[in-house]
Design a protein around this motif. Structure first.
Motif, mmCIF file in Angstrom:
data_model
loop_
_atom_site.group_PDB
_atom_site.id
_atom_site.type_symbol
_atom_site.label_atom_id
_atom_site.label_comp_id
_atom_site.label_asym_id
_atom_site.label_seq_id
_atom_site.Cartn_x
_atom_site.Cartn_y
_atom_site.Cartn_z
ATOM 1 N N ALA A 105 0.823 -1.213 0.000
ATOM 2 C CA ALA A 105 0.000 0.000 0.000
ATOM 3 C C ALA A 105 0.853 1.258 0.000
ATOM 4 O O ALA A 105 0.407 2.311 -0.470
ATOM 5 C CB ALA A 105 -0.925 -0.004 1.225
ATOM 6 N N MET A 106 2.069 1.168 0.535
ATOM 7 C CA MET A 106 2.956 2.329 0.569
ATOM 8 C C MET A 106 3.685 2.545 -0.758
ATOM 9 O O MET A 106 4.164 3.645 -1.032
ATOM 10 C CB MET A 106 3.983 2.162 1.692
ATOM 11 C CG MET A 106 3.380 2.111 3.086
ATOM 12 S SD MET A 106 4.614 1.730 4.361
ATOM 13 C CE MET A 106 5.673 3.174 4.243
ATOM 14 N N ALA A 107 3.760 1.499 -1.557
ATOM 15 C CA ALA A 107 4.535 1.585 -2.792
ATOM 16 C C ALA A 107 4.067 2.708 -3.719
ATOM 17 O O ALA A 107 4.911 3.443 -4.262
ATOM 18 C CB ALA A 107 4.501 0.237 -3.520
ATOM 19 N N PRO A 108 2.756 2.902 -3.939
ATOM 20 C CA PRO A 108 2.350 4.021 -4.812
ATOM 21 C C PRO A 108 2.799 5.385 -4.295
ATOM 22 O O PRO A 108 3.137 6.273 -5.084
ATOM 23 C CB PRO A 108 0.817 3.914 -4.830
ATOM 24 C CG PRO A 108 0.542 2.471 -4.545
ATOM 25 C CD PRO A 108 1.599 2.060 -3.578
ATOM 26 N N LEU A 109 2.839 5.545 -2.967
ATOM 27 C CA LEU A 109 3.314 6.804 -2.407
ATOM 28 C C LEU A 109 4.795 7.028 -2.720
ATOM 29 O O LEU A 109 5.203 8.135 -3.081
ATOM 30 C CB LEU A 109 3.100 6.823 -0.890
ATOM 31 C CG LEU A 109 1.696 7.129 -0.392
ATOM 32 C CD1 LEU A 109 1.636 6.981 1.124
ATOM 33 C CD2 LEU A 109 1.287 8.544 -0.807
ATOM 34 N N PHE A 110 5.594 5.983 -2.577
ATOM 35 C CA PHE A 110 7.016 6.107 -2.882
ATOM 36 C C PHE A 110 7.229 6.488 -4.347
ATOM 37 O O PHE A 110 8.135 7.260 -4.677
ATOM 38 C CB PHE A 110 7.746 4.800 -2.571
ATOM 39 C CG PHE A 110 7.817 4.474 -1.104
ATOM 40 C CD1 PHE A 110 8.039 5.463 -0.166
ATOM 41 C CD2 PHE A 110 7.657 3.177 -0.661
ATOM 42 C CE1 PHE A 110 8.098 5.168 1.190
ATOM 43 C CE2 PHE A 110 7.721 2.864 0.683
ATOM 44 C CZ PHE A 110 7.937 3.864 1.612
ATOM 45 N N ILE A 111 6.392 5.932 -5.206
ATOM 46 C CA ILE A 111 6.529 6.226 -6.629
ATOM 47 C C ILE A 111 6.148 7.682 -6.907
ATOM 48 O O ILE A 111 6.785 8.364 -7.714
ATOM 49 C CB ILE A 111 5.680 5.252 -7.454
ATOM 50 C CG1 ILE A 111 6.277 3.845 -7.329
ATOM 51 C CG2 ILE A 111 5.601 5.671 -8.911
ATOM 52 C CD1 ILE A 111 5.386 2.742 -7.796
ATOM 53 N N VAL A 112 5.105 8.181 -6.217
ATOM 54 C CA VAL A 112 4.720 9.585 -6.369
ATOM 55 C C VAL A 112 5.835 10.494 -5.869
ATOM 56 O O VAL A 112 6.169 11.511 -6.503
ATOM 57 C CB VAL A 112 3.406 9.871 -5.613
ATOM 58 C CG1 VAL A 112 3.123 11.376 -5.562
ATOM 59 C CG2 VAL A 112 2.250 9.151 -6.278
ATOM 60 N N TRP A 113 6.420 10.141 -4.721
ATOM 61 C CA TRP A 113 7.463 10.977 -4.131
ATOM 62 C C TRP A 113 8.792 10.887 -4.871
ATOM 63 O O TRP A 113 9.509 11.882 -5.017
ATOM 64 C CB TRP A 113 7.676 10.584 -2.670
ATOM 65 C CG TRP A 113 6.511 10.896 -1.778
ATOM 66 C CD1 TRP A 113 5.560 11.847 -1.971
ATOM 67 C CD2 TRP A 113 6.174 10.239 -0.550
ATOM 68 N NE1 TRP A 113 4.645 11.829 -0.936
ATOM 69 C CE2 TRP A 113 4.997 10.856 -0.041
ATOM 70 C CE3 TRP A 113 6.722 9.185 0.183
ATOM 71 C CZ2 TRP A 113 4.380 10.460 1.147
ATOM 72 C CZ3 TRP A 113 6.124 8.788 1.356
ATOM 73 C CH2 TRP A 113 4.963 9.424 1.840
ATOM 74 N N LEU A 114 9.145 9.675 -5.309
ATOM 75 C CA LEU A 114 10.492 9.436 -5.831
ATOM 76 C C LEU A 114 10.532 9.178 -7.329
ATOM 77 O O LEU A 114 11.616 9.121 -7.906
ATOM 78 C CB LEU A 114 11.126 8.232 -5.101
ATOM 79 C CG LEU A 114 11.237 8.362 -3.580
ATOM 80 C CD1 LEU A 114 11.699 7.055 -2.969
ATOM 81 C CD2 LEU A 114 12.174 9.501 -3.195
ATOM 82 N N GLY A 115 9.367 9.021 -7.937
ATOM 83 C CA GLY A 115 9.324 8.779 -9.371
ATOM 84 C C GLY A 115 9.581 7.321 -9.713
ATOM 85 O O GLY A 115 9.719 6.453 -8.843
ATOM 86 N N PHE A 116 9.641 7.038 -11.029
ATOM 87 C CA PHE A 116 9.917 5.691 -11.498
ATOM 88 C C PHE A 116 11.405 5.406 -11.418
ATOM 89 O O PHE A 116 12.226 6.308 -11.347
ATOM 90 C CB PHE A 116 9.448 5.531 -12.953
ATOM 91 C CG PHE A 116 7.952 5.477 -13.104
ATOM 92 C CD1 PHE A 116 7.305 4.270 -13.218
ATOM 93 C CD2 PHE A 116 7.202 6.639 -13.123
ATOM 94 C CE1 PHE A 116 5.927 4.219 -13.363
ATOM 95 C CE2 PHE A 116 5.837 6.605 -13.268
ATOM 96 C CZ PHE A 116 5.190 5.383 -13.387
ATOM 97 N N GLY A 117 11.736 4.116 -11.433
ATOM 98 C CA GLY A 117 13.142 3.752 -11.485
ATOM 99 C C GLY A 117 13.569 2.875 -10.332
ATOM 100 O O GLY A 117 12.744 2.300 -9.604
ATOM 101 N N ILE A 118 14.871 2.803 -10.149
ATOM 102 C CA ILE A 118 15.449 1.902 -9.158
ATOM 103 C C ILE A 118 15.239 2.403 -7.733
ATOM 104 O O ILE A 118 14.995 1.615 -6.817
ATOM 105 C CB ILE A 118 16.953 1.719 -9.456
ATOM 106 C CG1 ILE A 118 17.128 0.920 -10.748
ATOM 107 C CG2 ILE A 118 17.671 1.037 -8.300
ATOM 108 C CD1 ILE A 118 18.566 0.777 -11.189
ATOM 109 N N VAL A 119 15.314 3.720 -7.524
ATOM 110 C CA VAL A 119 15.284 4.276 -6.164
ATOM 111 C C VAL A 119 14.011 3.911 -5.398
ATOM 112 O O VAL A 119 14.095 3.430 -4.255
ATOM 113 C CB VAL A 119 15.491 5.804 -6.194
ATOM 114 C CG1 VAL A 119 15.311 6.396 -4.807
ATOM 115 C CG2 VAL A 119 16.879 6.134 -6.724
#
Length: 251
Positions: A105-119
């Motif tokens: 459930a947290m993964a979409p937030l990380f993608i919004v904050w950090l963008g696509f990619g490895i990070v």
């Protein structure tokens, strides 16, 4: 059981699994898209359009990067918590609550904050494997005989000497227990991140081949994911042998 015999039994078990897999494809009428043969899966390695090297390298960076980050921050916080009870009382309940949140459930937030990619995938791997390392290390630092602490204090040892000579060696078996659990979780975390949003990596490759019903390529991707996880786990076991088992710590 010696180390060599353990490897022999493990190799025998793996070989038996492959034989059973092959027999299942030979003795049943299952179509190849449901259960490809081991040979068909292995042949996918030579398909140049798959760019195996790019996907394997991306997933390896996510797994190892998230894992190393979890070890560094987890051990660092565990040391601070053992030295500063007030900090432990303030932050540990918060960390427990955050750990209860499903990482998917947290993964979409990380993608919004950090963008696509490895990070972002590395961060997801970190969040999944961080807590076991923190808890086991913290417990190990506290599992020291009070009489032993009092003895070294009576000999004028300072906090840093107590930590290096008593607490740290005593906590190593606990630390490595957490590190072994975290090694498995780091693989799952990185793949979850790639499932949700990624443009490369073995998890991304799995989803792409699922849409094409290319089961043999999916099986090969799973094999590569497993090998990366085994490599990480093997490194942890090797490090544990060097700093714990060979020195007889915890016995």
């Amino acid at each position: 059981m010696t180390l060599l015999s353990r490897y022999l039994w493990a190799t025998a078990g793996l070989s038996g699994f492959v034989v059973v897999w092959w027999l299942a494809t030979v003795m049943t009428d299952l179509p190849a898209y449901l259960l490809p043969s081991p040979g068909a899966a292995l042949a996918e390695i030579w398909e140049p359009s798959y760019n195996w090297g790019t996907h394997i390298w991306a997933t390896t960076q996510e797994i190892f990067g998230g894992y190393v980050l979890a070890v560094v921050i987890g051990v660092g916080l565990a040391v601070l918590f053992s030295w500063l009870p007030a900090l432990n009382a303030a932050l540990m309940p918060l960390l427990v609550v955050l750990n209860m949140v499903p990482k998917v459930a947290m993964a979409p937030l990380f993608i919004v904050w950090l963008g696509f990619g490895i990070v972002p995938n590395m961060v997801i791997a970190f969040t999944i494997c961080f807590f076991p390392i923190l808890l086991t290390t913290y417990r190990g630092l506290l599992e020291v005989e009070p009489d032993l602490i009092n003895l070294v204090k009576s000999l004028k040892a300072n906090r840093w000497q107590i930590f290096l000579k008593i607490q740290l060696p005593g906590s190593l078996p606990y630390l490595f227990s957490g590190m072994k659990v975290a090694a498995v979780l780091a693989v799952a975390g990185a793949i979850v991140g790639e499932f949700i949003a990624s443009q490369k990596g073995l998890g991304y490759f799995l989803l792409a081949q699922q849409n094409a019903l290319n089961t043999s390529a999916m099986m090969m991707a799973l094999a590569f994911i497993t090998l990366i996880g085994v490599a990480l786990y093997g490194l942890v076991l090797g490090l544990e042998y060097l700093v714990v088992t060979r020195k007889g710590i915890g016995k």
